[in-house]
Write an enzyme that holds these catalytic residues in place. Sequence first.
Site, PDB file in Angstrom:
ATOM      1  N   SER A  38      39.390  37.509  32.959  1.00 56.74           N
ATOM      2  CA  SER A  38      39.214  36.640  31.359  1.00 56.74           C
ATOM      3  C   SER A  38      39.813  37.465  30.438  1.00 56.74           C
ATOM      4  O   SER A  38      40.492  36.952  29.141  1.00 56.74           O
ATOM      5  CB  SER A  38      37.989  36.686  30.984  1.00 56.74           C
ATOM      6  OG  SER A  38      36.781  35.347  31.775  1.00 56.74           O
TER       7      SER A  38
ATOM      8  N   SER B 111      37.697  34.193  29.980  1.00 57.87           N
ATOM      9  CA  SER B 111      36.822  33.533  28.954  1.00 57.87           C
ATOM     10  C   SER B 111      37.846  34.436  27.376  1.00 57.87           C
ATOM     11  O   SER B 111      37.044  33.993  26.625  1.00 57.87           O
ATOM     12  CB  SER B 111      35.835  34.344  28.871  1.00 57.87           C
ATOM     13  OG  SER B 111      36.008  35.650  28.874  1.00 57.87           O
TER      14      SER B 111
ATOM     15  N   LYS C 264      37.087  40.879  20.629  1.00 59.49           N
ATOM     16  CA  LYS C 264      35.778  39.874  21.144  1.00 59.49           C
ATOM     17  C   LYS C 264      34.813  40.178  20.568  1.00 59.49           C
ATOM     18  O   LYS C 264      34.049  40.799  20.487  1.00 59.49           O
ATOM     19  CB  LYS C 264      36.330  39.843  22.713  1.00 59.49           C
ATOM     20  CG  LYS C 264      35.920  38.776  23.369  1.00 59.49           C
ATOM     21  CD  LYS C 264      35.768  38.683  25.203  1.00 59.49           C
ATOM     22  CE  LYS C 264      35.370  37.589  25.609  1.00 59.49           C
ATOM     23  NZ  LYS C 264      36.179  37.890  27.597  1.00 59.49           N
TER      24      LYS C 264
END
Lengths: 95, 483
Positions: free
Chosen positions: B174, B150, B75
């Site tokens: 998330s 997210s 990420k």
Amino acid sequence: MSLTVSEVKDCAHLARLGIEEQDISSYAKDLSGMLDLLTQMNDLDTDGVEPMAHPMDQVQRLRVDVVTEQVDREKFQAIAPQVEAGLYLVPKVIE
Amino acid sequence: MYNKTIAELAKSLRSGEFSSVELTLAFLDRIKQHGSLNAYVTITEDLALQAAKTADIRLAAGNAELLTGIPIAQKDIFCTEGIKTSCGSRMLDNFIAPYNATVVDKFNSAGAVMLGKLNMDEFAMGSSNETSYYGAVKNPWNINAVPGGSSGGSAAAVAARLAVCATGTDTGGSIRQPAALCGITGLKPTYGRVSRYGMIAYASSLDQGGPMTRSAEDAALMLQTMAGFDDKDSTSVDVSVPDYRAGLNNSLEGLKIGLPKEFFGEGLSSDVAATLEAAINEYRKLGATVTEVSMPSLKLAIPAYYVIAPAECSANLSRFDGVRFGYRCENPVDLTDLYTRSRGEGFGKEVKRRILMGTYALSAGYYDAYYIKAQKVRRLISEDFKRALAEVDVMMGPVTPSTAFGIGEKIDNPIEMYLSDIYTIAINLAGVPAMSVPAGFAKGLPVGLQIIGHYFAEDKLLNIAHQYQQVTDWHTQIPKGFE
């Protein structure tokens, strides 16, 4: 509960956050909506409850005061917007 | 080869069926082929091939670890030395991180091959991946739907087989919410289990990194590498790391599952509820008993979160000032103008909204009414968890009220978006670990089952998820067009 346009401007100033004049009323509306949500907390009696900052109530660790890392100034300044002679440059603050 | 699990790939790499370079090339091809998903912000092709070559040498020399040669993706919130680390923001669009996050270092030393950096909501603030400066990520199950957020890029990449597995971070859901919406397995570990060093901070008392994988077994292998005490993270907790694979095959006979009644009330869509009921019945067949538990303070999790997270965000994001790194506006007239415009132009709307909210909540006269009050509510919520988990081994419930919603459907209504995180947020406030496990489909879109456990009981959660995955095949389903 609602937040006024001038309160939004005050917060933006405190946060040094530029927001466009035409967007201020939409932020005021969104933040007022959030505040309405937050007032629900008043329904819960929290007298005598200890505020919780860390899930395991852990406090900051202490360590021996020795140098563990050397700052590599050149490496860090290589990604800075503007540097000169090892210094970060910003607009003049003192005339 | 891209459908194999980590353990299967490790075997193939050792038997000479294919090399890490071949495997890496296959994934790089797929990433390019499916570029329209917008899952990656940066593809690190050259570095990946270099790492794959090194992995092949290690494999040949016989000193490889389980993750050696396995293509993974990070990420874009984890700092990667010499590689752009954008955090989904214009503010960091030009930021080449000068150091590695601890998590990145750990994967590098295990010999994992990083394919690139994954798209995400800006500074991890969002539940749909639509707040990214790089545009929305598409859900592989329906390209008109959001992948969640997210960690939307991570979930989409793993579901579409554009990486074997990926890292995610979870502040209010998330990892679990995008895992649920994309039909993959996601684990948010106990707060303090995985180092936050080099993981760009949003809300420091809630943020936690974790694995996003196709199966629970893969999650166990990833977590094994990620977990552990780190001196460089002052909130890291010094608890020994168990062997997460050791208990995967333990029987679930006699397992006590609690269903929080507040998780199954109004707001939960009927098709998600029906899917979860079927999943819980599978657990009954595996020998578990099911009882109802109660979490009376749960409804205040969203209000408490939307004080604490913005407050911490407003403090954390003050470091982005246009002076030392990141975006700087053109021709600032003075220092205040430099700060104000750099931040105004560098941050997107959702980030600004939360900075303003946090600034308000922390400002003079409001601090006690909002921040301290929210921290007290947080304590009561965490006591709810402790009380409920004293009666049962784990709790189960939904991850999201419905399946993936459409791109553009909720982005103009932030409050509605916040409310959809009702089942995930409280877990972060309490700091306990929780997983999302693929549990079926509703109208063709994946549904996730949430499993919530005691502090540091990640091994138990993985065991419970793994046993379910032995008798179901939801986690092996491939979205159409990605076979």
